[in-house]
Design a protein around this motif. Sequence first.
Motif, PDB file in Angstrom:
ATOM      1  N   ALA A  72     -11.105   3.811  58.330  1.00  0.00           N
ATOM      2  CA  ALA A  72     -10.584   3.061  59.285  1.00  0.00           C
ATOM      3  C   ALA A  72     -10.679   3.713  60.524  1.00  0.00           C
ATOM      4  N   GLN A  73     -10.810   3.468  61.805  1.00  0.00           N
ATOM      5  CA  GLN A  73     -10.780   4.138  62.996  1.00  0.00           C
ATOM      6  C   GLN A  73     -10.373   3.137  64.150  1.00  0.00           C
ATOM      7  N   ASP A  74      -9.330   3.672  64.922  1.00  0.00           N
ATOM      8  CA  ASP A  74      -8.801   2.688  66.164  1.00  0.00           C
ATOM      9  C   ASP A  74     -10.175   2.268  66.953  1.00  0.00           C
ATOM     10  N   ALA A  75     -10.278   0.971  67.269  1.00  0.00           N
ATOM     11  CA  ALA A  75     -11.406   0.316  68.008  1.00  0.00           C
ATOM     12  C   ALA A  75     -11.516   1.044  69.261  1.00  0.00           C
ATOM     13  N   ASN A  76     -10.369   1.582  69.969  1.00  0.00           N
ATOM     14  CA  ASN A  76     -10.617   1.968  71.490  1.00  0.00           C
ATOM     15  C   ASN A  76     -10.360   3.622  71.512  1.00  0.00           C
ATOM     16  N   ASP A  77      -9.795   4.069  70.623  1.00  0.00           N
ATOM     17  CA  ASP A  77      -9.877   5.659  70.473  1.00  0.00           C
ATOM     18  C   ASP A  77     -10.271   6.173  69.087  1.00  0.00           C
ATOM     19  N   HIS A  78     -11.572   6.521  68.946  1.00  0.00           N
ATOM     20  CA  HIS A  78     -12.048   6.942  67.780  1.00  0.00           C
ATOM     21  C   HIS A  78     -11.392   8.182  66.928  1.00  0.00           C
ATOM     22  N   SER A  79     -10.562   8.702  67.878  1.00  0.00           N
ATOM     23  CA  SER A  79     -10.001  10.297  67.302  1.00  0.00           C
ATOM     24  C   SER A  79      -8.920   9.696  66.187  1.00  0.00           C
ATOM     25  N   LEU A  80      -8.527   8.284  66.434  1.00  0.00           N
ATOM     26  CA  LEU A  80      -7.497   7.919  65.414  1.00  0.00           C
ATOM     27  C   LEU A  80      -8.172   7.365  64.263  1.00  0.00           C
ATOM     28  N   LYS A  81      -8.080   7.997  63.025  1.00  0.00           N
ATOM     29  CA  LYS A  81      -8.857   7.801  62.021  1.00  0.00           C
ATOM     30  C   LYS A  81      -7.875   7.995  60.603  1.00  0.00           C
ATOM     31  N   GLU A  82      -8.175   7.174  59.630  1.00  0.00           N
ATOM     32  CA  GLU A  82      -7.355   7.032  58.298  1.00  0.00           C
ATOM     33  C   GLU A  82      -8.411   6.818  57.013  1.00  0.00           C
ATOM     34  N   ASN A  83      -8.222   7.554  56.120  1.00  0.00           N
ATOM     35  CA  ASN A  83      -9.063   7.477  54.949  1.00  0.00           C
ATOM     36  C   ASN A  83      -8.148   7.366  53.863  1.00  0.00           C
ATOM     37  N   ALA A  84      -8.465   6.130  52.880  1.00  0.00           N
ATOM     38  CA  ALA A  84      -7.618   5.670  51.840  1.00  0.00           C
ATOM     39  C   ALA A  84      -8.410   5.474  50.546  1.00  0.00           C
ATOM     40  N   PHE A  85      -7.725   5.389  49.463  1.00  0.00           N
ATOM     41  CA  PHE A  85      -8.235   5.001  48.224  1.00  0.00           C
ATOM     42  C   PHE A  85      -7.231   4.714  47.365  1.00  0.00           C
ATOM     43  N   VAL A  86      -7.664   3.568  46.478  1.00  0.00           N
ATOM     44  CA  VAL A  86      -6.701   3.101  45.536  1.00  0.00           C
ATOM     45  C   VAL A  86      -7.569   2.911  44.188  1.00  0.00           C
ATOM     46  N   VAL A  87      -6.939   3.773  43.136  1.00  0.00           N
ATOM     47  CA  VAL A  87      -7.695   3.624  41.744  1.00  0.00           C
ATOM     48  C   VAL A  87      -6.719   2.973  40.809  1.00  0.00           C
ATOM     49  N   ASN A  88      -7.196   2.363  39.774  1.00  0.00           N
ATOM     50  CA  ASN A  88      -6.261   1.657  38.735  1.00  0.00           C
ATOM     51  C   ASN A  88      -7.018   1.548  37.448  1.00  0.00           C
ATOM     52  N   SER A  89      -6.189   1.072  36.431  1.00  0.00           N
ATOM     53  CA  SER A  89      -6.737   0.904  35.191  1.00  0.00           C
ATOM     54  C   SER A  89      -5.796   0.035  34.447  1.00  0.00           C
ATOM     55  N   SER A  90      -6.349  -0.752  33.682  1.00  0.00           N
ATOM     56  CA  SER A  90      -5.479  -1.599  32.443  1.00  0.00           C
ATOM     57  C   SER A  90      -5.989  -1.756  31.037  1.00  0.00           C
ATOM     58  N   TYR A  91      -5.186  -1.856  30.086  1.00  0.00           N
ATOM     59  CA  TYR A  91      -5.553  -1.957  28.826  1.00  0.00           C
ATOM     60  C   TYR A  91      -4.839  -3.047  28.204  1.00  0.00           C
ATOM     61  N   ARG A  92      -5.587  -3.910  27.523  1.00  0.00           N
ATOM     62  CA  ARG A  92      -4.892  -4.947  26.828  1.00  0.00           C
ATOM     63  C   ARG A  92      -4.900  -4.594  25.241  1.00  0.00           C
ATOM     64  N   ILE A  93      -3.549  -4.800  24.680  1.00  0.00           N
ATOM     65  CA  ILE A  93      -3.406  -4.862  23.441  1.00  0.00           C
ATOM     66  C   ILE A  93      -2.622  -6.201  22.791  1.00  0.00           C
ATOM     67  N   ASN A  94      -3.367  -6.960  22.282  1.00  0.00           N
ATOM     68  CA  ASN A  94      -2.912  -8.149  21.755  1.00  0.00           C
ATOM     69  C   ASN A  94      -2.291  -9.156  22.966  1.00  0.00           C
ATOM     70  N   ASP A  95      -1.083  -9.282  23.069  1.00  0.00           N
ATOM     71  CA  ASP A  95      -0.589 -10.082  24.051  1.00  0.00           C
ATOM     72  C   ASP A  95      -0.131  -9.153  25.250  1.00  0.00           C
ATOM     73  N   TYR A  96      -0.227  -7.801  25.084  1.00  0.00           N
ATOM     74  CA  TYR A  96       0.410  -6.965  26.088  1.00  0.00           C
ATOM     75  C   TYR A  96      -0.800  -6.438  26.909  1.00  0.00           C
ATOM     76  N   THR A  97      -0.405  -6.276  28.349  1.00  0.00           N
ATOM     77  CA  THR A  97      -1.448  -5.376  29.115  1.00  0.00           C
ATOM     78  C   THR A  97      -0.705  -4.224  29.916  1.00  0.00           C
ATOM     79  N   LEU A  98      -1.199  -3.105  29.613  1.00  0.00           N
ATOM     80  CA  LEU A  98      -0.673  -2.037  30.076  1.00  0.00           C
ATOM     81  C   LEU A  98      -1.378  -1.637  31.634  1.00  0.00           C
ATOM     82  N   LYS A  99      -0.781  -1.281  32.539  1.00  0.00           N
ATOM     83  CA  LYS A  99      -1.487  -1.021  33.898  1.00  0.00           C
ATOM     84  C   LYS A  99      -0.743  -0.090  34.741  1.00  0.00           C
ATOM     85  N   ALA A 100      -1.912   0.850  35.459  1.00  0.00           N
ATOM     86  CA  ALA A 100      -1.380   1.704  36.374  1.00  0.00           C
ATOM     87  C   ALA A 100      -2.204   1.797  37.387  1.00  0.00           C
TER      88      ALA A 100
END
Length: 287
Positions: free
Chosen positions: A198-226
């Motif tokens: 992302a960057q500010d629409a009026n001031d392009h010097s203002l920028k940020e980079n981000a990420f999200v990673v996740n995973s889940s695993y199902r064991i019978n009726d249980y779902t583990l997630k992180a």
Amino acid sequence: TTNSEPSHWALNSRSSRIGIKQDIPLNDKITAFYKGEMSVEVDDGDKGGKSFGQRDIYVGIKGNLGAVQAGRFSTPFRKTEGKIELFSLLDGEIDEVLGAQSRVCNIIQYSTPTLANTVVSVSFQPNEEDGKEPLKNAYSASAVYNKDNLYAAIGLGKNILSEKITTDITPAQQSDRIQLAAKYQMGAASFGAIFHHAQDANDHSLKENAFVVNSSYRINDYTLKAQYGLNKGKVTKNERSLAAVGVDYSLSKASFIGLNYIVVTDEQGSTKDITDKTLTFAYSLSF
């Protein structure tokens, strides 16, 4: 129910909602549709006259050439997250580190029919304010591929509001954004990732980079997630991170209980870091 630091207990209604939706065939080629959905404050009752809050409210028409709808709903940019989110409506959801993940008003959207397992959507949000420094018209677009075990999407946003402070960009600033998202289901395991610039629409010097990673695993009726996410500002050098782990137990196809532990940290330059830790016991029922 949650327990946060400084230590206290709270009963929270995270996703209680009521609504109505309907498809109305106009002829053999065109169908009208509408949806009206409201959030309900189950725990707080009246809450100062705000028992209900707007969620998706829109009308539209659809046919062989696609669909057009207008009202209040999520932008195509936001919708690229698909079903990647594992901690929806909890303190560890992805909007802790990703901006522009909210519904907006006064939006008009066109979506194509599904072609090669892909749907393309574009939206226009006109500025209806007439102040001294009015906001610019906002635009959003996405392409979403979904087949079998693979989900992949790209979203673009122009002059959209963050809706939440992240690092360089505040809610009052319009911003230009790009978001890449993917999820792969491999048997009982799932793997998801979102990359966001992302960057500010009026001031392009203002920028940020981000990420999200996740995973889940199902064991019978249980779902583990992180889940883990990080947002870094270019100018401020601030960082905002989230880390979450949890387990859900399925009571039926429509109901589950869950236990989640979430840590959100703000690293604000030379000032003292701010860390929020939350333990959540959840119950969900869909009907």
